[in-house]
Design a protein around this motif. Structure first.
Motif, PDB file in Angstrom:
ATOM      1  N   ARG A 108      28.147   8.376   6.832  1.00 31.99           N
ATOM      2  CA  ARG A 108      28.840   8.363   8.111  1.00 31.99           C
ATOM      3  C   ARG A 108      27.873   8.602   9.271  1.00 31.99           C
ATOM      4  N   ARG A 109      28.366   8.351  10.459  1.00 30.03           N
ATOM      5  CA  ARG A 109      27.634   8.602  11.709  1.00 30.03           C
ATOM      6  C   ARG A 109      26.268   7.902  11.693  1.00 30.03           C
ATOM      7  N   LEU A 110      26.282   6.661  11.256  1.00 32.36           N
ATOM      8  CA  LEU A 110      25.029   5.901  11.180  1.00 32.36           C
ATOM      9  C   LEU A 110      24.334   5.790  12.530  1.00 32.36           C
ATOM     10  N   PRO A 111      25.045   5.452  13.636  1.00 32.36           N
ATOM     11  CA  PRO A 111      24.322   5.322  14.913  1.00 32.36           C
ATOM     12  C   PRO A 111      23.553   6.577  15.292  1.00 32.36           C
ATOM     13  N   GLU A 112      24.167   7.734  15.136  1.00 34.08           N
ATOM     14  CA  GLU A 112      23.490   8.977  15.501  1.00 34.08           C
ATOM     15  C   GLU A 112      22.271   9.225  14.610  1.00 34.08           C
ATOM     16  N   LYS A 113      22.422   8.952  13.333  1.00 23.31           N
ATOM     17  CA  LYS A 113      21.287   9.132  12.426  1.00 23.31           C
ATOM     18  C   LYS A 113      20.136   8.203  12.803  1.00 23.31           C
ATOM     19  N   ILE A 114      20.471   6.945  13.089  1.00 23.68           N
ATOM     20  CA  ILE A 114      19.437   5.962  13.427  1.00 23.68           C
ATOM     21  C   ILE A 114      18.721   6.355  14.710  1.00 23.68           C
ATOM     22  N   TYR A 148      26.314  -3.720  14.731  1.00 16.20           N
ATOM     23  CA  TYR A 148      25.589  -3.800  13.461  1.00 16.20           C
ATOM     24  C   TYR A 148      26.158  -2.808  12.446  1.00 16.20           C
ATOM     25  N   CYS A 149      26.381  -1.582  12.859  1.00 25.38           N
ATOM     26  CA  CYS A 149      26.893  -0.570  11.932  1.00 25.38           C
ATOM     27  C   CYS A 149      28.308  -0.894  11.472  1.00 25.38           C
ATOM     28  N   GLY A 150      29.017  -1.708  12.242  1.00 24.35           N
ATOM     29  CA  GLY A 150      30.333  -2.152  11.815  1.00 24.35           C
ATOM     30  C   GLY A 150      30.283  -3.166  10.693  1.00 24.35           C
ATOM     31  N   LEU A 151      29.091  -3.714  10.435  1.00 24.39           N
ATOM     32  CA  LEU A 151      28.936  -4.735   9.399  1.00 24.39           C
ATOM     33  C   LEU A 151      28.510  -4.167   8.052  1.00 24.39           C
ATOM     34  N   THR A 152      27.980  -2.951   8.057  1.00 23.94           N
ATOM     35  CA  THR A 152      27.398  -2.421   6.831  1.00 23.94           C
ATOM     36  C   THR A 152      27.490  -0.903   6.804  1.00 23.94           C
ATOM     37  N   ASN A 153      27.585  -0.337   5.609  1.00 25.22           N
ATOM     38  CA  ASN A 153      27.522   1.124   5.470  1.00 25.22           C
ATOM     39  C   ASN A 153      26.163   1.573   4.961  1.00 25.22           C
ATOM     40  N   ILE A 154      25.240   0.614   4.854  1.00 23.12           N
ATOM     41  CA  ILE A 154      23.842   0.927   4.545  1.00 23.12           C
ATOM     42  C   ILE A 154      22.994   0.306   5.651  1.00 23.12           C
TER      43      ILE A 154
END
Length: 269
Positions: A108-114, A148-154
């Motif tokens: 979860r929270r991929l944008p913040e991690k990136i 982009y994050c809406g397209l993938t969970n990795i």
């Protein structure tokens, strides 16, 4: 995977191939890839068992045949990294090959991690299964990132390198078979031919050819297109393509199938 409607014209003197990759080679018999080994007629099954080497066995049969001790081409290591950018990048890092800064994010929270590791712009890719430039995105701002994050969970993220061209070096066996430039279309950051990129046969630096060959050998890959870029005076290994196109050979007037016939006849592969 199923390629059942392949009529066998097997001759003992021919190399044996499962995939149809070498179907235009006069010294190769292509049997097709069948989902069950029992689907092969007895004569073809024995041909596979007795052949000293099986060419292009497919991802499915590569591990199986290698487990029996059968020699295969491409190598089982080559098959294990097909269209898997995560594994490729991890291997490049272990081997300390020159590469763009790359990191994979999960959960979860991929944008913040990136954004804790990268600043705009950077490149996001679909990590597994993408090819021909599909699934590669230039992320210039938060809207791009959210899309982009809406397209993938990795999330597979690489630093952006300001280039308009890269180098494709094809390694077959333990030699460079061909090398050429790919130039991006105007307004496009991807150099893939499927995205409008063009082939240039301008001389490729020997250092790039050497780096590609070194990369292939270190990784255990013997049939691969290595993509390399140059920024400043530094070379970077971008990724490996085990299902590379043949357009670069055609552009140079090189007959890919005759090349493969000779390599097989001379026991180079």
């Amino acid at each position: 995977m199923k390629q059942d409607n392949v009529r066998s014209t097997a001759r003992p003197s021919n190399a044996v191939c499962l995939e149809l990759h070498l179907r235009s080679c006069s010294n190769v018999t292509c049997l097709g890839v069948r989902p069950n080994f029992s689907d092969y007629p007895p004569a073809e099954a024995e041909l596979i068992r007795d052949a000293p080497k099986i060419y292009y066995p497919s991802t499915f049969y590569a591990d199986l045949l290698a487990a029996t001790g059968k020699s295969i081409f491409p190598s089982v290591h080559t098959y294990r990294f097909v269209q898997d950018k995560i594994k490729q990048s991890a291997l490049f890092e272990i081997l300390d090959l020159p590469r763009p800064r790359t990191r994979t994010f999960y959960g979860r929270r991929l944008p913040e991690k990136i954004l804790s590791h990268f600043r705009f712009p950077f490149v996001g890719k679909i990590a597994r299964g993408s090819a021909l430039g599909r699934g590669v995105f230039l992320i210039a701002g938060r809207d791009d990132l959210d899309a982009y994050c809406g397209l993938t969970n990795i999330a597979y993220i690489q630093e952006y390198l300001p280039i308009d061209r890269d180098i494709r070096v094809v390694v077959i066996g333990d030699k460079v078979a061909h090398a050429y430039w790919r130039i991006a279309a105007q307004g496009e950051f991807r150099t893939n031919l499927g995205c409008g990129g063009k082939i240039s046969l301008d001389p490729v630096p020997e250092s790039a050819r050497d780096l590609a060959l070194h990369t292939a050998r270190c990784c255990g890959w013997d049939d691969v297109g290595i993509d390399i870029c140059m920024t400043g005076n530094r070379l970077y290994v971008l990724e490996a393509n085990m299902k590379y196109g043949k357009a670069g050979f055609a552009a140079a007037g090189m007959d890919y199938y005759r090349i493969m016939e000779e390599k097989i006849a001379n026991a180079e592969i």
